[in-house]
Scaffold this active site. Structure first.
Site, short mmCIF file in Angstrom:
data_model
loop_
_atom_site.label_atom_id
_atom_site.label_comp_id
_atom_site.label_asym_id
_atom_site.label_seq_id
_atom_site.Cartn_x
_atom_site.Cartn_y
_atom_site.Cartn_z
CB CYS A 93 -1.57 11.01 -28.58
SG CYS A 93 -2.51 11.27 -27.08
CB CYS A 343 -8.63 5.20 -10.55
SG CYS A 343 -9.38 3.58 -10.68
#
Ligand code: SAH
Length: 386
Positions: A93, A343
């Site tokens: 990935c 976040c």
């Protein structure tokens, strides 16, 4: 400037993890800047987002689900197709640590060699559910967590030996047992199969112990920038009484204790994280920091009733933001400064609205790109009491 582009990843659509991969990195940053402006512009100027120089393979924590492929003949490992429980095979990935990806492929090959099976959610049979790898970028230490559906793991010693032969750089291996029918990756039971059962990493000049289940920021390069900004905003002078709320393993609090706080109290709900935090303080020789295991909202409400005093409060809540109980108590405790690390710009906007209505002014808002190629945005925000 390159704008639209072909996504580089072959499972871009199926995985759904990198929502912005069809944009060049520059455009991704612009997209995030625009989104911050839209959601938070009402509170003040948004500083230009701090991007990464090399926005690839930044994740120090990688997890893969294991399953049979749809025809049932082959073991696959990868990510759940977004919104489903189908595993999309992924061997490498663009956002993940390369070494971690290699280890996961090795585990899959060993499963076959040992005639072990992936866990089947429908029948409850089979062994391996997930593999989680955590790597300390600052130390090179590597933890592999084998998440099994049952505690019985035949030939585990031999399995561990073979895995270590392939990857002698692994420093610890843990078996975690998850026999529940939930989407949580990790269960509650754990046994260490090799090494100390945790890894250590170095961040902002401090050493941190990381257990399988405790939270640790997944992009250490950008975390140093983020915490650096948080400290710059706090301007600690050596005397302040500081609260680090939602402190995890004590990262922000320890950095604050080392860079000018008079004393720090960390509050965290997860018991494992609090244990790690206490060890971290000791390992770093930091004496002016204390930790308590509690719900941050309840702790703040009690502190307000008892008339406690804090000069500066750092808060770093999960995506849901801070609770109203927490914010209400914060306003009555009335610290001069609050440094909010978020976040999620949406819950940050909600919480800033509350604080602004209760004698706080937003002074600075700094986005940091912690999660390149995804739509996630991290921010640090300075508030001061009027
Ligand atoms: N400041 C830390 C951790 C931030 S993640 C760091 O930067 O590494 C948010 C943390 O809040 C997690 O450790 C989570 O366990 C904790 N948490 C979640 N809900 C909480 C609550 N109600 N009270 C206290 N801590 C909570």
């Amino acid at each position: 400037m390159e704008v639209q582009r072909e996504p580089q990843c072959p499972v871009y659509r199926k995985c759904g993890g990198c929502q912005l991969q069809n944009l060049s990195y520059e455009r991704q940053l612009q997209w995030k800047q625009d989104r911050c402006r839209k959601l938070l512009g009402q509170f003040g100027k948004i500083e230009p987002i701090l991007g990464m120089e090399h926005p690839y393979h930044y994740r120090n924590k990688v997890q893969a689900a294991f399953a049979w492929d749809k025809r049932g003949g082959k073991i696959i490992s990868g990510v759940y197709q977004s919104g489903t429980h189908w595993v999309v095979p992924v061997d490498s990935c663009l956002t993940e640590d390369k070494k971690a990806d290699e280890i996961i492929v090795s585990v899959r090959k060993l499963l076959k060699a040992f005639k072990l099976r992936p866990y089947d959610e429908d029948t409850g049979r089979g062994l391996l559910r997930h593999v989680l790898v955590k790597r300390g970028f600052g130390t090179g230490e590597l933890m592999v967590v084998l998440v099994t559906g049952t505690p019985v793991f035949t030939a585990k010693r031999h399995f561990v030996e073979e895995l270590l032969k392939l990857h002698p750089e692994i420093t610890t291996i843990v078996q975690n047992v998850n026999d529940t029918r939930t989407s949580m990756v990790l269960g509650r039971r754990e046994s260490t199969l090799y090494g100390p059962g945790y890894i250590t990493d170095i961040l902002c000049g401090c050493k941190f112990r990381i257990s399988p289940r405790s939270f640790y920021q997944i992009n250490p390069v950008q975390t140093e920038l983020l915490y650096g900004k948080a400290m710059e905003y706090a301007e600690l002078s050596g005397t302040e009484k500081v609260l680090d709320a939602y402190c995890g393993i004590g990262t922000i609090g320890l950095v604050a204790a080392k860079s000018g706080a008079g004393s720090v109290l960390g509050v965290e709900l997860n018991r494992d994280a609090v244990k790690d935090a206490i060890t971290n303080a000791r390992e770093n020789g930091v004496k002016n920091i204390y930790f308590t295991c509690a719900d941050a909202g309840e702790f703040m409400a009690d502190a307000a009733i008892e008339g406690e005093h804090f000069d500066t409060v750092f808060l770093d809540p999960p995506r849901a933001g801070a609770s109203e109980e927490f914010l209400g108590a914060l306003c009555s405790l009335a610290p001069k400064k609050a440094v909010y690390i978020s976040c999620n710009p949406e819950t940050l906007a909600r919480d800033l609205r509350f604080l602004q209505a209760n004698h706080y002014k937003v002074q600075k808002i700094q986005p940091v790109d912690m999660f390149p190629h995804t739509q996630h945005i991290e921010l640090v925000c300075l508030l001061s009491r009027l």
